[in-house]
Scaffold this active site. Structure first.
Site, PDB file in Angstrom:
ATOM      1  N   ASN A 215       0.854  -1.192   0.000  1.00  0.00           N
ATOM      2  CA  ASN A 215       0.000   0.000   0.000  1.00  0.00           C
ATOM      3  C   ASN A 215       0.887   1.238   0.000  1.00  0.00           C
ATOM      4  OD1 ASN A 215       0.541   0.805   2.841  1.00  0.00           O
ATOM      5  ND2 ASN A 215      -0.390  -1.197   3.242  1.00  0.00           N
ATOM      6  N   ASP A 283      -4.204  -6.220   5.344  1.00  0.00           N
ATOM      7  CA  ASP A 283      -5.214  -7.025   6.044  1.00  0.00           C
ATOM      8  C   ASP A 283      -5.181  -8.480   5.600  1.00  0.00           C
ATOM      9  OD1 ASP A 283      -6.355  -5.038   7.685  1.00  0.00           O
ATOM     10  OD2 ASP A 283      -7.318  -4.159   5.921  1.00  0.00           O
ATOM     11  N   PRO A 310      -2.721 -11.542  10.858  1.00  0.00           N
ATOM     12  CA  PRO A 310      -3.012 -11.249  12.270  1.00  0.00           C
ATOM     13  C   PRO A 310      -3.187  -9.749  12.462  1.00  0.00           C
ATOM     14  CG  PRO A 310      -0.684 -11.809  11.962  1.00  0.00           C
ATOM     15  CD  PRO A 310      -1.376 -12.077  10.654  1.00  0.00           C
ATOM     16  N   PHE A 330      -4.388   3.679  14.713  1.00  0.00           N
ATOM     17  CA  PHE A 330      -4.750   4.659  13.688  1.00  0.00           C
ATOM     18  C   PHE A 330      -5.939   4.109  12.923  1.00  0.00           C
ATOM     19  CE2 PHE A 330      -1.902   8.267  12.949  1.00  0.00           C
ATOM     20  CZ  PHE A 330      -0.972   8.046  13.944  1.00  0.00           C
TER      21      PHE A 330
HETATM   22  N1  CTP Z   1      -3.635  -2.883  12.214  1.00  0.00           N
HETATM   23  C1  CTP Z   1      -2.801  -3.850  12.722  1.00  0.00           C
HETATM   24  N2  CTP Z   1      -2.765  -5.084  12.148  1.00  0.00           N
HETATM   25  C2  CTP Z   1      -3.549  -5.358  11.076  1.00  0.00           C
HETATM   26  C3  CTP Z   1      -4.394  -4.364  10.542  1.00  0.00           C
HETATM   27  C4  CTP Z   1      -4.412  -3.130  11.135  1.00  0.00           C
HETATM   28  O1  CTP Z   1      -2.090  -3.586  13.688  1.00  0.00           O
HETATM   29  N3  CTP Z   1      -3.480  -6.563  10.549  1.00  0.00           N
HETATM   30  C5  CTP Z   1      -3.708  -1.574  12.886  1.00  0.00           C
HETATM   31  C6  CTP Z   1      -3.136  -0.419  12.115  1.00  0.00           C
HETATM   32  O2  CTP Z   1      -1.781  -0.234  12.420  1.00  0.00           O
HETATM   33  C7  CTP Z   1      -3.997   0.734  12.602  1.00  0.00           C
HETATM   34  C8  CTP Z   1      -5.329   0.104  12.890  1.00  0.00           C
HETATM   35  O3  CTP Z   1      -5.068  -1.278  13.040  1.00  0.00           O
HETATM   36  O4  CTP Z   1      -3.511   1.223  13.837  1.00  0.00           O
HETATM   37  C9  CTP Z   1      -6.385   0.341  11.855  1.00  0.00           C
HETATM   38  O5  CTP Z   1      -6.045  -0.118  10.604  1.00  0.00           O
HETATM   39  P1  CTP Z   1      -6.979   0.136   9.309  1.00  0.00           P
HETATM   40  O6  CTP Z   1      -6.277  -0.493   8.154  1.00  0.00           O
HETATM   41  O7  CTP Z   1      -7.318   1.565   9.200  1.00  0.00           O
HETATM   42  O8  CTP Z   1      -8.279  -0.621   9.696  1.00  0.00           O
HETATM   43  P2  CTP Z   1      -8.696  -2.078   9.418  1.00  0.00           P
HETATM   44  O9  CTP Z   1      -8.410  -2.871  10.612  1.00  0.00           O
HETATM   45  O10 CTP Z   1      -8.054  -2.540   8.153  1.00  0.00           O
HETATM   46  O11 CTP Z   1     -10.253  -1.959   9.213  1.00  0.00           O
HETATM   47  P3  CTP Z   1     -11.033  -1.574   7.847  1.00  0.00           P
HETATM   48  O12 CTP Z   1     -10.494  -2.512   6.829  1.00  0.00           O
HETATM   49  O13 CTP Z   1     -12.439  -1.765   8.232  1.00  0.00           O
HETATM   50  O14 CTP Z   1     -10.714  -0.151   7.525  1.00  0.00           O
END
Ligand code: CTP
Length: 410
Positions: A215, A283, A310, A330
């Site tokens: 990303n 994700d 995870p 965040f």
């Molecule tokens: N995060 C994490 N581990 C993951 C995914 C996300 O630690 N596997 C953390 C990011 O560092 C951030 C927060 O979760 O602090 C939110 O991530 P974001 O990508 O904005 O949200 P998502 O969990 O992906 O939810 P959505 O897809 O609904 O936006």
């Protein structure tokens, strides 16, 4: 009586150097003690004797002066001050700082210092706006250097635009701001003896040996937070995905590639008092990495089966034995920002979440500025104005220090 704040004041050769005696005089009234270091060009704009008289200290101007080296080596000089200030900072000294040169006493002090550095640029508007100067500004910001100004207006050279040195009063306010940030209200580092883990950057998830899913995260915000925590006295472990920016100074940086490696590095770094997950973790990842490069063989494009990665933030927030006292995430949102961020805060079980708008027009990814909203698990929140990522980092660290000093306010 409080001891004076010790400032190593580097003066480079710009017309704005004429404002420095006034800056020193007013700074002394506000409890600052200045040791002036001049570049060769600076002495053409302001007399060393005038600076010695107004500061009450010897003025240093030659790296190779044996007496100076014996009495006060540049390494010692660079570390004995509370803050190093460069005012005025010309395009030339900024370029030399950005490339780590040490070809005179001023730049040797800047390279050797372990103290915070504040600079007040002053130059012709065309020089300030030149891409080379802007590259150097960006580089210096990444290195944790703070800026005050430049201001806009009429210049001594007759042109109008951005490049005028900030007024002495503004520079003095910025100096005191930096000192407060590093010391805290009690005069000690506010996060001393605290361990903070910060995740930053993207993760890369391999499809085959040459392709991956990633990303746009640059790591700028996470790295700035790590740096600000270190400046506030914390021991910082920064777990970073692949980024092109440098490791921040004073931080233990662990480099990882995938989400699973990031989780492992974070868990290894526990226990911690503070965890800030600023990484844009993928994700999902391809279920299996192809051993060989996928080839176009004339049939349909391959479909890639994905599995979930995870969630590092959720793991930290729900850690059965080692949950950090303050877990901050965040939320990168493009629509219904607050609603989505609040839902994420609850779902992940963190204490605070910083929502940033990453919509196509926001320029957050890869940019230098960020507009965030801080939301707390108790339902309170605040919106911060658009500001540089380094300022967001400092503001967050101030909020963390206040929260940990209070012991409540979750
Ligand atoms: N995060 C994490 N581990 C993951 C995914 C996300 O630690 N596997 C953390 C990011 O560092 C951030 C927060 O979760 O602090 C939110 O991530 P974001 O990508 O904005 O949200 P998502 O969990 O992906 O939810 P959505 O897809 O609904 O936006």
């Amino acid at each position: 009586m409080k001891p004076p704040v010790k400032i190593a004041l580097i003066i480079s050769g710009g017309i704005a150097a004429y404002k420095i005696p006034e800056l020193i005089r007013r700074g002394r009234e506000r409890g600052m003690d200045f040791t002036c270091i001049m570049t060769e060009a600076a002495s053409r704009f302001v007399a060393p004797l005038a600076l010695a008289a107004v500061s009450g200290n010897r003025v240093l101007d030659d790296l190779f002066s044996l007496t100076d080296e014996v009495e006060m080596g540049h390494i010692r000089l660079s570390r004995e001050s509370d803050l190093v200030v460069v005012a005025p900072a010309t395009a030339d000294i900024m370029a030399r700082m950005a490339t780590g040169q040490a070809n005179d006493l001023a730049t040797a002090v800047l390279l050797a210092t372990n103290r915070p550095v504040l600079i007040a640029p002053a130059m012709n508007p065309a020089m300030w706006e030149h891409p080379a100067t802007q590259r150097n500004v960006e580089r210096l910001r990444q290195d944790g250097v703070a800026f005050v100004g430049p201001a806009s207006g009429d210049m001594a050279c007759g042109e109008t635009g951005s490049g005028r040195m900030a007024e002495p009063g503004e520079v003095l306010d910025a100096i005191l701001d930096q000192i407060r940030r590093c010391e805290g209200p009690s005069g000690t580092h506010p996060l001393a003896a605290r361990h903070a883990i910060v995740t930053s950057g993207p993760t890369h998830e391999a499809i085959d040996p040459v392709r991956y899913i990633a990303n746009h995260s640059s790591g700028r915000q996470g790295h700035a937070i790590a740096r600000a925590l270190a400046d506030a006295g914390a021991r910082v472990t920064l777990v970073s995905g692949p980024v092109t920016i440098a490791d921040p100074k004073g931080v233990d940086c662990r480099h990882v590639v995938t989400a699973r490696e990031m989780l492992e590095a974070v868990e290894t770094a526990l226990p911690a008092d503070i965890a800030i997950c600023a990484a844009a973790v993928a994700d999902w990842r391809p279920q299996s990495e192809e051993r060989n490069k996928l080839k176009k063989d004339g049939s349909a494009p391959p479909s890639i089966r994905m599995v979930e990665n995870p969630d590092i933030l959720a793991r930290l927030a729900g850690h059965p034995t080692n949950r950090p006292e303050l877990v901050i995430g965040f939320a990168a949102e493009t629509e219904r920002h607050e609603e989505h961020a609040r839902a994420k805060l609850t779902r992940k079980g963190c204490d605070w979440i910083l929502m940033n708008d990453v919509g196509a027009t926001s320029g957050v990814f890869g940019g230098s500025h960020n507009r965030v909203m801080l939301l707390r698990a108790d339902g309170t929140g605040e919106t911060w104005e658009l500001m540089e990522k380094s300022r967001v980092a400092q503001r967050l660290v101030d909020a963390i220090a206040a929260r940990l000093a209070d012991g409540d306010g979750l």
